[in-house]
Design a protein around this motif. Structure first.
Motif, PDB file in Angstrom:
ATOM      1  N   ALA A  16       0.820  -0.867  -0.019  1.00  0.00           N
ATOM      2  CA  ALA A  16      -0.155  -0.139   0.226  1.00  0.00           C
ATOM      3  C   ALA A  16       0.549   1.414  -0.165  1.00  0.00           C
ATOM      4  CB  ALA A  16      -0.895   0.047   0.833  1.00  0.00           C
ATOM      5  N   ASP A  35      10.243   2.804   6.590  1.00  0.00           N
ATOM      6  CA  ASP A  35       9.632   1.643   7.005  1.00  0.00           C
ATOM      7  C   ASP A  35      10.492   0.793   8.674  1.00  0.00           C
ATOM      8  OD1 ASP A  35       7.625  -0.697   5.930  1.00  0.00           O
ATOM      9  OD2 ASP A  35       9.025  -1.445   7.917  1.00  0.00           O
ATOM     10  N   ARG A  36      10.160   0.654   9.814  1.00  0.00           N
ATOM     11  CA  ARG A  36      10.499   0.316  10.971  1.00  0.00           C
ATOM     12  C   ARG A  36      11.813  -0.748  10.275  1.00  0.00           C
ATOM     13  NH1 ARG A  36       5.282  -1.088  14.186  1.00  0.00           N
ATOM     14  NH2 ARG A  36       5.254  -3.123  13.470  1.00  0.00           N
ATOM     15  N   GLY A  45       4.063 -14.428   1.929  1.00  0.00           N
ATOM     16  CA  GLY A  45       2.845 -13.712   1.286  1.00  0.00           C
ATOM     17  C   GLY A  45       2.074 -13.265   0.454  1.00  0.00           C
ATOM     18  N   GLN A 105       5.339 -12.400  -2.854  1.00  0.00           N
ATOM     19  CA  GLN A 105       5.101 -11.316  -2.737  1.00  0.00           C
ATOM     20  C   GLN A 105       6.968 -10.155  -2.559  1.00  0.00           C
ATOM     21  OE1 GLN A 105       1.770 -10.419   0.828  1.00  0.00           O
ATOM     22  NE2 GLN A 105       3.287  -8.038   1.024  1.00  0.00           N
ATOM     23  N   ALA A 129       8.789   5.816  12.605  1.00  0.00           N
ATOM     24  CA  ALA A 129       7.226   6.750  12.771  1.00  0.00           C
ATOM     25  C   ALA A 129       6.652   7.082  13.724  1.00  0.00           C
ATOM     26  CB  ALA A 129       6.051   7.042  11.753  1.00  0.00           C
ATOM     27  N   GLN A 161       0.661   1.422   7.817  1.00  0.00           N
ATOM     28  CA  GLN A 161       1.237   0.612   8.470  1.00  0.00           C
ATOM     29  C   GLN A 161       1.326  -1.015   8.359  1.00  0.00           C
ATOM     30  OE1 GLN A 161       0.259   3.398  11.698  1.00  0.00           O
ATOM     31  NE2 GLN A 161       2.090   2.656  12.238  1.00  0.00           N
ATOM     32  N   ASP A 166       0.530   0.034  16.115  1.00  0.00           N
ATOM     33  CA  ASP A 166       1.107   0.157  17.206  1.00  0.00           C
ATOM     34  C   ASP A 166       1.151   1.986  17.988  1.00  0.00           C
ATOM     35  OD1 ASP A 166       2.021   2.051  15.679  1.00  0.00           O
ATOM     36  OD2 ASP A 166       3.922   2.243  15.218  1.00  0.00           O
ATOM     37  N   GLU A 289      -3.688  -2.821   5.074  1.00  0.00           N
ATOM     38  CA  GLU A 289      -4.403  -3.278   5.846  1.00  0.00           C
ATOM     39  C   GLU A 289      -4.424  -2.019   7.676  1.00  0.00           C
ATOM     40  OE1 GLU A 289      -1.978  -6.616   6.838  1.00  0.00           O
ATOM     41  OE2 GLU A 289      -3.867  -7.889   5.310  1.00  0.00           O
ATOM     42  N   PRO A 297      -6.799 -13.849   3.367  1.00  0.00           N
ATOM     43  CA  PRO A 297      -5.805 -12.672   3.462  1.00  0.00           C
ATOM     44  C   PRO A 297      -5.470 -12.407   1.595  1.00  0.00           C
ATOM     45  CG  PRO A 297      -5.157 -15.112   3.666  1.00  0.00           C
ATOM     46  CD  PRO A 297      -7.109 -14.667   3.830  1.00  0.00           C
ATOM     47  N   VAL A 298      -6.423 -13.303   0.872  1.00  0.00           N
ATOM     48  CA  VAL A 298      -6.147 -12.800  -1.096  1.00  0.00           C
ATOM     49  C   VAL A 298      -6.971 -11.350  -1.355  1.00  0.00           C
ATOM     50  CG1 VAL A 298      -6.401 -15.158  -0.732  1.00  0.00           C
ATOM     51  CG2 VAL A 298      -8.443 -14.002  -0.923  1.00  0.00           C
ATOM     52  N   GLY A 300      -5.951  -8.830   1.152  1.00  0.00           N
ATOM     53  CA  GLY A 300      -4.719  -7.734   1.489  1.00  0.00           C
ATOM     54  C   GLY A 300      -3.999  -6.645   0.742  1.00  0.00           C
ATOM     55  N   PHE A 301      -3.033  -7.246   0.001  1.00  0.00           N
ATOM     56  CA  PHE A 301      -2.519  -6.441  -0.977  1.00  0.00           C
ATOM     57  C   PHE A 301      -3.103  -5.928  -1.533  1.00  0.00           C
ATOM     58  CE2 PHE A 301       1.999  -7.211  -2.503  1.00  0.00           C
ATOM     59  CZ  PHE A 301       1.497  -6.155  -3.778  1.00  0.00           C
ATOM     60  N   ASN A 302      -4.146  -6.895  -2.452  1.00  0.00           N
ATOM     61  CA  ASN A 302      -4.464  -5.821  -3.508  1.00  0.00           C
ATOM     62  C   ASN A 302      -5.111  -5.032  -3.404  1.00  0.00           C
ATOM     63  OD1 ASN A 302      -4.519  -7.736  -6.655  1.00  0.00           O
ATOM     64  ND2 ASN A 302      -4.365  -9.036  -4.375  1.00  0.00           N
TER      65      ASN A 302
HETATM   66  C1  LIG Z   1       0.022 -16.251   3.481  1.00  0.00           C
HETATM   67  C2  LIG Z   1      -0.286 -15.854   3.377  1.00  0.00           C
HETATM   68  C3  LIG Z   1      -1.020 -15.232   2.337  1.00  0.00           C
HETATM   69  C4  LIG Z   1      -1.797 -13.963   1.587  1.00  0.00           C
HETATM   70  N1  LIG Z   1      -1.925 -14.113   0.373  1.00  0.00           N
HETATM   71  C5  LIG Z   1      -2.270 -13.131  -0.367  1.00  0.00           C
HETATM   72  C6  LIG Z   1      -2.954 -12.900  -1.680  1.00  0.00           C
HETATM   73  O1  LIG Z   1      -3.075 -13.696  -2.949  1.00  0.00           O
HETATM   74  N2  LIG Z   1      -3.581 -11.658  -2.663  1.00  0.00           N
HETATM   75  C7  LIG Z   1      -3.797 -10.436  -1.494  1.00  0.00           C
HETATM   76  O2  LIG Z   1      -3.908  -9.536  -2.093  1.00  0.00           O
HETATM   77  N3  LIG Z   1      -2.949 -10.678   0.266  1.00  0.00           N
HETATM   78  C8  LIG Z   1      -2.473 -11.449   0.121  1.00  0.00           C
HETATM   79  N4  LIG Z   1      -1.686 -11.721   1.537  1.00  0.00           N
HETATM   80  C9  LIG Z   1      -2.215 -10.470   2.815  1.00  0.00           C
HETATM   81  C10 LIG Z   1      -0.875  -9.646   2.223  1.00  0.00           C
HETATM   82  O3  LIG Z   1       0.399 -10.211   2.541  1.00  0.00           O
HETATM   83  C11 LIG Z   1      -1.132  -8.335   3.041  1.00  0.00           C
HETATM   84  O4  LIG Z   1      -2.762  -7.854   3.024  1.00  0.00           O
HETATM   85  C12 LIG Z   1      -0.164  -6.773   2.684  1.00  0.00           C
HETATM   86  O5  LIG Z   1       0.817  -7.273   2.893  1.00  0.00           O
HETATM   87  C13 LIG Z   1      -0.885  -5.851   3.769  1.00  0.00           C
HETATM   88  O6  LIG Z   1      -0.208  -4.608   2.556  1.00  0.00           O
HETATM   89  P1  LIG Z   1       0.147  -3.289   3.259  1.00  0.00           P
HETATM   90  O7  LIG Z   1       1.152  -1.900   2.465  1.00  0.00           O
HETATM   91  O8  LIG Z   1      -1.332  -2.731   4.296  1.00  0.00           O
HETATM   92  O9  LIG Z   1       1.032  -4.254   4.650  1.00  0.00           O
HETATM   93  P2  LIG Z   1       1.977  -4.275   4.874  1.00  0.00           P
HETATM   94  O10 LIG Z   1       2.866  -5.659   3.926  1.00  0.00           O
HETATM   95  O11 LIG Z   1       1.981  -4.828   6.689  1.00  0.00           O
HETATM   96  O12 LIG Z   1       3.207  -3.105   5.564  1.00  0.00           O
HETATM   97  C14 LIG Z   1       3.223  -2.558   6.532  1.00  0.00           C
HETATM   98  C15 LIG Z   1       4.628  -2.255   6.731  1.00  0.00           C
HETATM   99  O13 LIG Z   1       4.748  -0.755   7.475  1.00  0.00           O
HETATM  100  C16 LIG Z   1       5.858  -0.893   8.525  1.00  0.00           C
HETATM  101  N5  LIG Z   1       5.686   0.444   9.510  1.00  0.00           N
HETATM  102  C17 LIG Z   1       4.630  -0.356  11.033  1.00  0.00           C
HETATM  103  N6  LIG Z   1       4.571   0.369  11.393  1.00  0.00           N
HETATM  104  C18 LIG Z   1       5.431   1.336  11.341  1.00  0.00           C
HETATM  105  C19 LIG Z   1       5.692   2.654  11.450  1.00  0.00           C
HETATM  106  N7  LIG Z   1       5.414   2.902  12.957  1.00  0.00           N
HETATM  107  N8  LIG Z   1       7.051   2.943  11.276  1.00  0.00           N
HETATM  108  C20 LIG Z   1       7.840   2.892  10.059  1.00  0.00           C
HETATM  109  N9  LIG Z   1       7.409   1.763   9.559  1.00  0.00           N
HETATM  110  C21 LIG Z   1       6.220   1.557  10.175  1.00  0.00           C
HETATM  111  C22 LIG Z   1       5.541  -2.232   8.634  1.00  0.00           C
HETATM  112  O14 LIG Z   1       7.425  -2.591   9.511  1.00  0.00           O
HETATM  113  C23 LIG Z   1       5.566  -3.415   7.083  1.00  0.00           C
HETATM  114  O15 LIG Z   1       6.572  -2.651   6.690  1.00  0.00           O
HETATM  115  C24 LIG Z   1      -1.878 -12.249   2.295  1.00  0.00           C
HETATM  116  C25 LIG Z   1      -0.550 -12.949   3.542  1.00  0.00           C
HETATM  117  C26 LIG Z   1      -0.374 -14.046   4.150  1.00  0.00           C
HETATM  118  C27 LIG Z   1       0.056 -14.351   5.205  1.00  0.00           C
END
Ligand SMILES: Cc1cc2nc3c(=O)[nH]c(=O)nc-3n(C[C@H](O)[C@H](O)[C@H](O)COP(=O)(O)OP(=O)(O)OC[C@H]3O[C@@H](n4cnc5c(N)ncnc54)[C@H](O)[C@@H]3O)c2cc1C
Length: 519
Positions: A16, A35-36, A45, A105, A129, A161, A166, A289, A297-298, A300-302
């Motif tokens: 995201a 990123d922390r 993932g 991922q 942050a 995040q 947090d 997220e 979970p599928v 979350g990323f999309n």
């Molecule tokens: C087994 C598995 C299978 C999955 N399959 C799929 C799939 O097929 N399709 C799909 O869409 N999703 C899938 N997902 C979900 C997907 O991996 C997550 O939803 C996605 O990574 C979330 O993205 P995000 O950018 O919201 O957050 P994240 O990827 O969690 O990134 C957040 C980042 O913020 C950083 N952060 C947090 N707080 C702070 C702070 N205070 N200061 C600095 N940095 C900070 C963290 O270190 C982290 O790197 C799967 C997950 C798992 C575990």
């Protein structure tokens, strides 16, 4: 210290955060991403990118072709039920990327991170942050890194995040309500099938059984992601999975004679759902997220990529003075509606996955050639400041995507409509299948109105061959796709969704829409 050079601080370099930064930089808005963690997560993932996500990444200028070269293109979804198999095409939306891709991922994140660095925005790690204090004009953020503390002043903050709060989300007043979804558990693990279950390439296979589903998705390295969905006998039990029981279930449901090689690690989840009380709090936003938990979970990323793109083009328009700040409220209005719909959809799929009578539930659907196998329900934004229908007309409404057939430009070259319009605001006038006589008084008035809005590019689409300086809808495919026999007018947003729809002869409502959006 005031960091006047940074308009937007993005907290989190997951999918995201990276997408938000790509879209902002593509539109020339300076941002930083922190990123922390010292390095990106190595766990696989997300393994599946949907067509809509690929389209969004393409709009943000991400090298989707590079992703595709590292991925498996998923062409068919094959359901197995009661000894029979039913194959369905995975082709989803029209446009340049109609099929999903599977890839780990970390690979996707690496491609996005490098694309961002190439634009001069390296992800800063490890940088935490630690606090955000906002006022009417911006926010003061404390950043902690091993070498010390930095205080920055920015105009906007995007919290990307991930799922673990947090304290920032709470402190900034976003609110949150969530709950566990009891009764279901899921396992994800990567396996080497090694011939025990010969599956053709480029296909997802799902075995539907009473009380459980077991699926296999091909990965680029030849392995498969195995996922199971089944009743949860004891929600309090977090002990290591019983391998022999899991393998036995997989054998029983799929009919495999031997066991695949389980290459671990195994990821077990008990689904939960949750939603932030709002997606905008003053100068701060939540995406991905941090904004919602979808119980499968599928998504979350999309979903996170799609949130981030929606927010970032709007933020960029405000920063560049294209639109007024009121447009930013539409991020909450539109993406929270999508989040709610996605949570409901995923909750339904979970109930389907553990249904006691697979034949009764799935049989009628998988036997239908037109069965909709899309994992993501179509995205239609609700009516609001950015989505207005001026009349009750047939065809796609404001909030839906404009179809994407090929059109032909003044130079005679053909290209999908979305490529022709590009990723900026567009005013599309369809002259009707019969075409307009002579210079077309209505279109002259449309052009005169659009001239007052330099950020809005006007496209006059006539059926047949292009007139000099104009673009054509060669065989009327676009007219037919939107069910428009007669003249029609659309404002298309930078994300390809219809912002305004109305007849060509009455410009009053259009004038009102443009006046509000581009105020
Ligand atoms: C087994 C598995 C299978 C999955 N399959 C799929 C799939 O097929 N399709 C799909 O869409 N999703 C899938 N997902 C979900 C997907 O991996 C997550 O939803 C996605 O990574 C979330 O993205 P995000 O950018 O919201 O957050 P994240 O990827 O969690 O990134 C957040 C980042 O913020 C950083 N952060 C947090 N707080 C702070 C702070 N205070 N200061 C600095 N940095 C900070 C963290 O270190 C982290 O790197 C799967 C997950 C798992 C575990």
């Amino acid at each position: 210290m005031t960091d006047a050079a940074t308009a937007v601080l993005i907290v989190g370099a997951g999918p995201a955060g990276l997408t938000a930064a790509l879209e902002l930089t593509r539109r020339g808005v300076p941002c930083r991403v922190v990123d922390r963690t010292p390095r990106p997560a190595a766990a696989t993932g997300c393994y599946m990118l949907w067509p809509r996500t690929l389209g969004v990444l393409h709009r943000a200028g991400a090298p989707v072709g590079e992703l595709a070269r590292s991925a498996v293109t998923l062409r068919r979804k094959v359901f197995h039920l009661g000894g029979e198999s039913f194959a369905h095409s995975m082709a989803d939306e029209d446009g340049r990327w109609p099929l999903p891709l599977t890839l780990p991922q970390p690979v996707t994140e690496d491609v996005l991170t490098r694309a961002l660095a190439a634009r001069g925005v390296p992800v800063e790690r490890p940088v935490l942050a630690a606090s955000v204090r906002q006022d009417a004009d911006g926010a003061d953020v404390e950043l902690r890194r091993p070498g010390g503390v930095e205080r920055v002043r920015v105009r906007w903050v995007v919290l990307a995040q991930g799922a673990a709060d947090d304290g920032l989300r709470t402190a900034l007043g976003f609110g949150w309500s969530g709950e566990a979804v009891p009764g279901v558990r899921m396992f994800h693990l990567d396996v080497d099938l090694g011939g025990v279950l010969p599956l053709p390439p480029e296909e997802e296979h799902i075995f539907l059984a009473d009380h459980r589903n077991i699926g296999f998705v091909p990965l680029p390295d030849g392995r498969h992601r195995l996922f199971t969905m089944e009743p949860d006998p004891d929600p309090a039990d977090w002990s290591a999975p019983d391998w022999s029981a899991l393998a036995g279930t997989v054998r029983a449901v799929t009919g495999m004679t031997g066991d695949p090689r389980y290459t671990g690690p195994v990821w077990r989840s008990r689904p939960a759902r949750g939603l932030a009380g709002r997606f905008r709090s003053g100068r701060c936003f939540v995406v991905g997220e941090t904004a919602k938990t979808v119980p499968m979970p599928v998504h979350g990323f999309n979903g996170g990529v799609q949130d981030a793109h929606d927010l970032a083009w709007k933020l960029a328009d405000v920063e560049r003075g294209v639109t007024g700040e009121a447009v930013l409220d539409s991020y909450d209005h539109e993406r929270r509606a999508v989040a709610r719909a996605t949570i409901e959809h995923a909750s339904r799929i979970l109930a389907y996955g553990t249904h006691p009578d697979a034949e009764a539930l799935h049989g009628p659907r998988v036997r239908t050639a037109t069965h909709d196998v899309r994992t993501q329900p179509p995205v239609r934004y609700p009516a609001g400041e950015l989505c207005r229908d001026a009349a009750d007309l047939p065809g796609p409404a404001a909030g839906e995507r404009l179809p994407d057939p090929p059109v032909r430009g003044p130079d005679g070259a053909g290209a999908p409509l979305s490529e022709t319009l590009g990723a900026d605001w567009a005013l599309v006038a369809l002259t009707g299948l019969a075409g307009l006589d002579g210079p077309g008084t209505d279109t002259v008035r449309v052009r005169a109105l659009a001239d007052a809005y330099p950020e809005l590019r006007t496209w006059l689409l006539t059926p047949g061959e292009p007139r000099p300086g104009e673009t054509a809808d060669p065989d009327g495919a676009l007219h037919r796709a939107v069910d428009a026999d007669g003249p029609r007018l659309y404002v298309v947003r930078p994300d390809g969704h219809i912002g305004f729809r109305g007849p060509l002869h009455d410009l009053t409502a259009l004038r009102g829409y443009l006046g509000r959006v581009f105020a």
